[in-house]
Design an enzyme around this catalytic site. Structure first.
Site, PDB file in Angstrom:
ATOM      1  N   HIS A 132     -47.947  68.563 -22.623  1.00  0.00           N
ATOM      2  CA  HIS A 132     -47.274  67.874 -23.727  1.00  0.00           C
ATOM      3  C   HIS A 132     -46.328  66.805 -23.196  1.00  0.00           C
ATOM      4  CE1 HIS A 132     -43.783  70.370 -22.580  1.00  0.00           C
ATOM      5  NE2 HIS A 132     -44.685  71.331 -22.425  1.00  0.00           N
TER       6      HIS A 132
ATOM      7  N   GLU B 181     -47.363  74.153 -13.393  1.00  0.00           N
ATOM      8  CA  GLU B 181     -46.946  73.015 -14.224  1.00  0.00           C
ATOM      9  C   GLU B 181     -46.028  72.080 -13.447  1.00  0.00           C
ATOM     10  OE1 GLU B 181     -44.733  72.401 -18.569  1.00  0.00           O
ATOM     11  OE2 GLU B 181     -44.484  74.280 -17.465  1.00  0.00           O
TER      12      GLU B 181
ATOM     13  N   ASP C  94     -41.464  80.219 -15.622  1.00  0.00           N
ATOM     14  CA  ASP C  94     -41.461  78.921 -16.302  1.00  0.00           C
ATOM     15  C   ASP C  94     -40.053  78.637 -16.809  1.00  0.00           C
ATOM     16  OD1 ASP C  94     -42.014  76.646 -17.748  1.00  0.00           O
ATOM     17  OD2 ASP C  94     -43.430  77.589 -19.134  1.00  0.00           O
TER      18      ASP C  94
ATOM     19  N   GLU D  55     -49.445  71.045 -17.655  1.00  0.00           N
ATOM     20  CA  GLU D  55     -49.467  72.485 -17.386  1.00  0.00           C
ATOM     21  C   GLU D  55     -50.827  73.047 -17.745  1.00  0.00           C
ATOM     22  OE1 GLU D  55     -46.866  74.947 -19.810  1.00  0.00           O
ATOM     23  OE2 GLU D  55     -46.758  73.384 -21.335  1.00  0.00           O
TER      24      GLU D  55
ATOM     25  N   HIS E 216     -40.890  69.438 -26.501  1.00  0.00           N
ATOM     26  CA  HIS E 216     -42.243  69.132 -26.956  1.00  0.00           C
ATOM     27  C   HIS E 216     -42.242  67.838 -27.753  1.00  0.00           C
ATOM     28  CE1 HIS E 216     -43.284  73.635 -26.518  1.00  0.00           C
ATOM     29  NE2 HIS E 216     -43.869  72.955 -25.544  1.00  0.00           N
TER      30      HIS E 216
ATOM     31  N   ASP F 131     -39.655  70.139 -16.623  1.00  0.00           N
ATOM     32  CA  ASP F 131     -40.378  71.347 -17.008  1.00  0.00           C
ATOM     33  C   ASP F 131     -41.402  71.645 -15.912  1.00  0.00           C
ATOM     34  OD1 ASP F 131     -41.768  73.358 -18.263  1.00  0.00           O
ATOM     35  OD2 ASP F 131     -42.405  72.170 -19.992  1.00  0.00           O
TER      36      ASP F 131
END
Length: 445
Positions: A298, A426, A218, A331, A306, A229
């Site tokens: 998120h 994700e 990740d 994710e 975030h 992300d």
């Protein structure tokens, strides 16, 4: 401060070369100095006439023609390991779009709406930065997936990924403020087996990837604070394939469901239904795959990984809606254990809080470290290895003081019960005015 795109420098270089050549493409001043001959076929008649004239008069001297030096071609493919600037591979900011999905139902008008298309056009810089970061992520992770093997240390794996990201964006992050222009959006997470998230090796870590491990990879890439992300899971024993299949399918289901005015709680219900339709056999025992109920997707904000909205991965009564302009990380995490994680182990991930107030720090090392964090990371997450890389020493006291004063947030590893296995997939999606763009989508997943 906006980064100067490497593409601009290349354009300047080509203009300067053309000016030096005085309008003759490929003509190089070094070739002129060396007096290289041009043996092109068009000049063969002239050469014959010169030779005849010389033979007849014995006085005329043949004029030598300079042979143009071939221009060095710009790279057209990525190296192994990845070290070619992505901006060179996509001149003129012509980065690949992510997977675009048209809205349906009440939002179907958006695809052809002139007003919405105009809004998309106004976001051109935003889209360029995101697509740039996404391409860096794709190329890095695809190289990593092919090259990560059991027997490698987690430190070598993390450094390999991070070295590649920094090389592809052209920002090594060693000069003050350089990491804020482009580079790692957050540290490379290499969470193994029952550890689901927030684990990266600190200095001195000797942990080695094993044949029977399940590892979540990740990491984030940012360009001008636009963070992509994306994560995937690696397993070398095929018995874990159903676990990986469950989580990959759940993530894709969540992405498919996402869109303008969709309630996040409804997305969580779809994710859970897909995830928990799978089971995996390990050592003769069947385990249901469970959504890890206290982990979420998120929103992603500028320079902040975030945001304020969460996307649950179990059915929820949360009626928060996705809105035009939102950027979401969808994710999902699946587990053969309890489906619930808790904090445990040595901390490696940190981030300065965006809402941190001014605190009168009494420890000098905390003051100096905060200055380093502000100038090099801002609110982007970082890890201890990044501080080591900047030459910081004996900073743990100061770092812990910043955490205790609420200025920096510590993110300990998140683990399910020991002996269980967890997986993660994700993607980052842009809720654009006209379409939903899965910006990090690639041929791999």
């Amino acid at each position: 401060m906006a980064a100067q795109a490497p593409t601009d420098e290349l354009n300047k270089l080509s203009v300067n070369e053309a000016a030096t050549a005085k309008g003759k493409p490929g003509l190089d001043t070094a070739a002129a100095t060396n007096g290289n001959l041009n043996r092109d076929s068009d000049d063969s008649d002239d050469d014959a006439e010169d030779a005849a004239a010389t033979a007849t008069s014995g006085a005329a001297k043949k004029k030598k023609k300079r042979k143009p030096k071939k221009k060095k071609k710009a790279p057209t493919e990525q190296s192994d390991p990845p070290r070619v600037l992505v901006s060179q591979l996509f001149p003129g900011n012509s980065y690949v779009k992510g997977e675009e999905v048209e809205y349906i139902g009440e939002n179907s008008y958006r695809t052809t709406s002139e007003e919405k298309r105009h809004l998309d056009n106004l976001n051109s810089d935003f889209l360029i930065d995101y697509r740039h970061a996404a391409e860096v992520h794709r190329q890095t992770r695809q190289w990593a997936a092919k090259n990560i093997k059991p027997g490698q240390t987690l430190t070598d794996i993390a450094n390999g990924i991070e070295d590649s990201v920094r090389a592809l964006v052209g920002h090594q992050g060693l000069d003050e403020g350089d990491a804020l222009r482009a580079g790692m959006g957050f540290p490379t997470g290499l969470s193994i087996n029952h550890c689901a998230a927030h684990y990266t090796p600190n200095a001195g870590n000797k942990m080695v990837l094993q044949e029977d491990d399940v590892m979540k990879v990740d990491f984030g890439v940012h360009v001008n604070g636009r963070i992509v992300d994306s994560a995937f899971t690696m397993a070398f024993n095929p018995r874990y394939d159903p676990l990986l299949d469950a989580v990959r399918a759940a993530t894709n289901a969540g992405i498919k469901e996402a869109g303008i005015d969709v309630r996040v709680g409804d997305i969580g219900g779809v994710i859970q239904e897909v995830m928990e339709s799978y089971e995996v056999e390990i050592n003769g025992t069947m385990y249901p795959v469970k959504s890890i109920r206290n982990l979420n997707g998120h929103t992603i904000n500028h320079y902040s990984i975030h945001g304020t909205k969460s996307v649950p991965i179990v059915k929820s009564s949360d009626t928060t809606k996705m809105e035009e302009g939102d950027v979401f990380a969808i994710e999902t995490f699946g587990s053969t254990g309890n489906g619930y994680v808790h904090e445990e182990g040595e901390v490696s991930h940190y981030a300065k809080r965006g809402d941190a107030g001014k605190v009168d720090l009494r420890i000098s090392s905390a003051k100096s470290l905060l200055n380093v964090i502000n100038k090099n990371f801002g609110t982007l997450p970082f890890c201890r290895r990044y501080l080591d890389r900047l030459g910081q020493e004996k900073y743990l006291l100061g770092l812990n003081n910043l955490v205790s004063n609420g200025i920096v947030e510590a993110y300990p590893p998140l683990v399910d019960k020991k002996g269980s296995y967890t997986a993660q997939f994700e993607h980052t999606i842009l809720i654009r005015p006209t379409v939903k763009e899965i910006i990090s989508r690639g041929e791999d997943f």
